[in-house]
Design an enzyme around this catalytic site. Structure first.
Site, PDB file in Angstrom:
ATOM      1  N   ASP A 134      28.779  38.671  33.625  1.00 37.27           N
ATOM      2  CA  ASP A 134      30.148  38.699  34.130  1.00 37.27           C
ATOM      3  C   ASP A 134      30.938  39.897  33.614  1.00 37.27           C
ATOM      4  O   ASP A 134      32.066  40.110  34.015  1.00 37.27           O
ATOM      5  CB  ASP A 134      30.908  37.441  33.671  1.00 37.27           C
ATOM      6  N   ASP A 305      42.601  46.356  44.629  1.00 32.94           N
ATOM      7  CA  ASP A 305      42.643  47.454  45.602  1.00 32.94           C
ATOM      8  C   ASP A 305      42.481  46.909  47.020  1.00 32.94           C
ATOM      9  O   ASP A 305      43.128  47.375  47.954  1.00 32.94           O
ATOM     10  CB  ASP A 305      41.537  48.477  45.322  1.00 32.94           C
TER      11      ASP A 305
END
Ligand code: ADP
Ligand code: MG
Ligand code: MG
Length: 350
Positions: A134, A305
């Site tokens: 992760d 984004d």
């Protein structure tokens, strides 16, 4: 007219598409441009940026993605819009090399109208992403992305024409470290013409170490994006004396603004938690994100984004702010299911 209209006032025929989108006259993003290497490995790597291109590629299994936060957002916006092509324009800086060629090709494939300042002093910027489970670690070698020059590119007549044609502008806070004068030129143009100038806080270090530059631009900002940690750092640096994200949003909204015809909209995403948005007039709302099984998340890099790209894709069509947030959540939800900032052929957003 750039004036925002309420849907009630629009004639029935234009309600589905309040603003007719044309080629290269809508959304403009300006920033550096970088190539991202995603390397999957068990090892921890602390490579100096200058060896990235060589060692990472040789030692690990590497995937390449065209990147740069702003370029990703602009691509997502164009992907959400689909038709016509080249609604979105992008300015950036690359070197005369293979990665530069790849970036150009990728922009074309995404139907983004990209104009790069190509210089020979630095190679195209690169960034290595080392992913272990992760966790991820990014090492950027900005190189050409650090070399954008106002007088060499933005000021050129043919480029400035594109700025004049656009009605929404997006620049990541990262670009404050590269060319403040370019940002200010675009921001002032937007303000003087009552067009929309949007900025992302991008990273906590921008609020900390580029505070003066950030606050020089802030009076021109119509839409401010950021995530929860960037909001918290911004608050601390500004002496807002609050850690409450809604309060931070209100205080950011209330900062001095030059174009008084529009209130500043502040949008803070918080990963899996609801997105905070101010809408002018002391109101702050929270919008829950789309549900996703946490095990379906492949890569959250670029989530913010993508959110911005989705948001802007509706904003350029004069849609309601709630719809912009919805589109942002949709785009982010798609992107986090995939590696890198990649997307399927077509969106399924209505
Ligand atoms: P950034 O990438 O800038 O840190 P965020 O982490 O706030 O941005 O993520 C932006 C958007 O991506 C969120 O508003 C949400 O829609 C989506 N997202 C990110 N992480 C998760 C998550 N763990 N679960 C669900 N959605 C997420
Ligand atoms: Mg996050
Ligand atoms: Mg972000």
């Amino acid at each position: 007219s750039p004036e925002k209209k309420t849907p009630e006032k629009r004639p029935e025929s234009s309600r589905k598409s309040p603003t007719k989108l044309g080629e290269q006259n809508m959304l403009l993003g300006v920033t550096g441009a970088i190539m991202v290497f995603s390397s999957v490995s068990e090892e921890n790597m602390f490579l100096k940026p200058y060896v990235l291109n060589h060692k990472i590629v040789k030692k690990f299994k590497v995937e390449y993605h065209a990147g740069g936060a702003t370029q990703n957002s602009i691509k997502i916006a164009q992907w959400m819009i689909q038709d016509p092509h080249k609604v979105c324009t992008f300015f950036g800086c690359i070197g005369e090399d293979t990665f530069g060629e790849i970036l150009k090709q990728k922009a074309e494939e995404a139907h983004v109208d990209a104009y790069y300042y190509e210089q020979t002093e630095e190679p195209t910027g690169t960034c290595a992403a080392c992913i272990t489970g992760d966790n991820r670690s990014l090492v950027a070698n900005l190189a050409a992305a650090n070399c954008y020059k106002k007088d060499k590119h933005l000021d050129l007549k043919e480029n400035w024409k594109l700025v004049e044609k656009a009605k929404v502008y997006y620049i990541a806070g990262f670009f404050l470290t590269v060319s403040l004068e370019s940002i200010l030129k675009v921001a002032k143009h937007a303000s003087e013409n009552n067009k929309l100038f949007t900025l992302n806080l991008s990273a906590p270090f921008i609020s900390q170490f580029f505070k003066d530059a950030l606050m020089e631009v802030m009076p021109y900002v119509d839409v401010l994006f950021g995530n929860e940690t960037e909001a918290a750092t911004f608050s601390k640096e500004q002496g807002f004396q609050t850690e409450d994200i809604e309060e931070i949003a209100k205080k950011a909204e209330a900062l001095p603004k030059i174009n008084k015809k529009r209130p500043r909209i502040v949008v803070f995403t918080q990963g899996k938690d609801g997105t905070i948005m101010t809408k002018g007039g002391d109101k702050v709302e929270t919008f829950p994100v789309l549900k996703i099984d946490q095990k379906d998340i492949v890569d959250t890099n670029g989530a913010g984004d993508a959110f911005v790209g989705g948001f802007l894709s509706e904003l350029v069509q004069d849609k309601e702010l709630e719809q912009c947030v919805k589109a942002g959540h949709y785009a982010a939800n798609i992107i986090i299911r995939r590696a890198g900032c990649t997307f399927p052929e077509k969106p399924d957003f209505h």
